[in-house]
Design a protein around this motif. Structure first.
Motif, mmCIF file in Angstrom:
data_model
loop_
_atom_site.group_PDB
_atom_site.id
_atom_site.type_symbol
_atom_site.label_atom_id
_atom_site.label_comp_id
_atom_site.label_asym_id
_atom_site.label_seq_id
_atom_site.Cartn_x
_atom_site.Cartn_y
_atom_site.Cartn_z
ATOM 1 N N ASP A 139 -15.992 -15.786 -22.325
ATOM 2 C CA ASP A 139 -16.672 -14.577 -22.797
ATOM 3 C C ASP A 139 -18.031 -14.978 -23.350
ATOM 4 N N GLY A 274 -16.688 -7.629 -18.171
ATOM 5 C CA GLY A 274 -15.864 -8.827 -18.062
ATOM 6 C C GLY A 274 -16.751 -10.034 -17.813
ATOM 7 N N GLY A 275 -16.392 -11.176 -18.371
ATOM 8 C CA GLY A 275 -17.243 -12.353 -18.310
ATOM 9 C C GLY A 275 -17.562 -12.832 -16.913
ATOM 10 N N GLN A 297 -12.212 -8.086 -26.356
ATOM 11 C CA GLN A 297 -13.229 -8.980 -25.806
ATOM 12 C C GLN A 297 -14.372 -8.243 -25.123
ATOM 13 N N GLU A 298 -14.048 -7.258 -24.284
ATOM 14 C CA GLU A 298 -15.104 -6.592 -23.512
ATOM 15 C C GLU A 298 -16.031 -5.774 -24.402
ATOM 16 N N ASN A 301 -18.423 -8.406 -25.672
ATOM 17 C CA ASN A 301 -19.314 -8.793 -24.569
ATOM 18 C C ASN A 301 -20.393 -7.739 -24.350
#
Length: 360
Positions: A139, A274-275, A297-298, A301
């Protein structure tokens, strides 16, 4: 024969697995005699119980996103910290991680998920593990679960993350600004689109058919939408039934060469933060619009990418087609965006030489 152990987490398809697979391909190209083995510690420890955990995770992000977001930020993302203690993870996995390493006897371990990194960092601190360990972050930030102090090397996504690790006491020579590792078949060069219309790829089968149908209400035919449906067969079939010349569904693509060719046809990508997908687009210098981020996480990000101008922000209430078309037809804005992306990817360093140094 040398062996590399690659450690993602869970069995479901994710960026952790894609990074592990990409690194395995780089290693294979370095030396075809090196054996790469990918293992999920959850499945290794609890077998079929992994599927239950995966289903609970998917349920949480889809059905109770606010709770999952709060839980993730509370437990894994407050402020960057030195090695924290997670007794629950240790109780569940530490013994089996030690057993796994003793059984596999790897020459190098690469973690593409924070949990295996945390466990291995702890084993190294206890002086019961002398195998070199690399963190490959997936990430655009570093959560608190990642092991830090005893990890041998760090592949970080940005200069910002490098500075965070340095503040935590990691020596600069132990950090490589690699970007999020993506498959080597995703090439840098992009073919120029000379057609009078624009091609836009919508990546993410979770978007659903509702928003897709709204795209049919375009006022002109300057944009051709391609929807990457993934394994969402229902979405693929519904788009097919629309019989629109403007919207084309695309089945699941596993081959990275084929995915690279698809990217080369596109003028813009509409996706989630998304990474891996974002990193592939950054490498190919394809502009990205973000339509939303999954909780956890997103979300983080998305905030990083937007604040650094690496993606184009879609505001609530924006008319999608009008906003995309305005950007694509504004040469100055596109050039300014390209400059920011180019400056970002020019900070990347070669990470294959680091891997090679541990396997000599």
């Amino acid at each position: 024969m040398k062996k590399v152990l690659l450690l993602p987490f869970l069995q479901i398809s994710s960026g952790h697995h894609q990074v592990a697979d990409a690194l395995a391909e780089y290693i294979y190209r370095l030396d075809q005699t090196i054996s790469c083995k990918k293992i999920d510690i959850l499945h290794y420890t609890y077998g079929r119980g992994e599927r239950l955990i995966s289903n609970l995770y998917l349920y949480a992000i889809q059905r109770i996103p606010r709770f999952y977001s709060w839980l993730y930020k509370t437990n894994a993302y407050k402020t960057a910290a030195r090695d924290k203690t997670y007794y629950f993870y240790e109780m569940l996995f530490l013994r089996s991680m030690k057993e796994l390493v003793e059984r596999e006897k790897p020459d190098l371990i690469i973690c593409s998920h924070s949990l295996p990194s945390y466990l291995l960092n702890l084993l190294k601190k206890k002086n019961v593990l002398n195998v070199p360990v690399i963190n490959a972050y997936t990430d655009f930030f570093i959560n608190n679960v990642w092991g830090i102090q005893s990890i041998d090397h760090h592949f970080v996504p940005s200069l910002d993350c490098k500075q965070i690790l340095e503040k935590l006491g990691v020596k600069p020579e132990k950090i490589t600004v690699s970007g999020i590792p993506i498959h080597p078949e995703i090439s840098i060069a992009k073919k120029e689109n000379e057609k009078p219309t624009y091609n836009v790829l919508i990546a993410g089968g979770s978007l659903g058919v509702g928003p897709i149908e709204k795209l049919l209400k375009q006022k002109n035919h300057k944009i051709n939408f391609f929807v990457l449906c993934g394994k969402n067969i229902q979405l693929y079939n519904k788009i097919k039934q629309l019989k629109s010349e403007l919207i084309t569904p695309v089945r699941y693509i596993q081959d990275r060469n084929e995915m690279n060719d698809l990217y080369d046809q596109m003028d813009l990508i509409l996706t989630k933060p998304g990474g891996i997908t974002i990193s592939e687009c950054l490498r190919k210098q394809i502009p990205v619009f973000l339509y939303y981020g999954l909780p956890g996480q997103e979300e983080i990000n998305k905030a990083y990418l937007e604040s650094n101008g690496l993606v184009i922000k879609l505001n609530d209430g924006d008319q999608l087609e009008e906003t995309i078309l305005k950007f694509l037809e504004d040469e100055k804005e596109r050039e300014e965006h390209l400059k920011r992306v180019t400056a970002h990817i020019h900070t990347f360093e070669d990470f294959t030489s680091v891997i090679q140094s541990y396997l000599l």
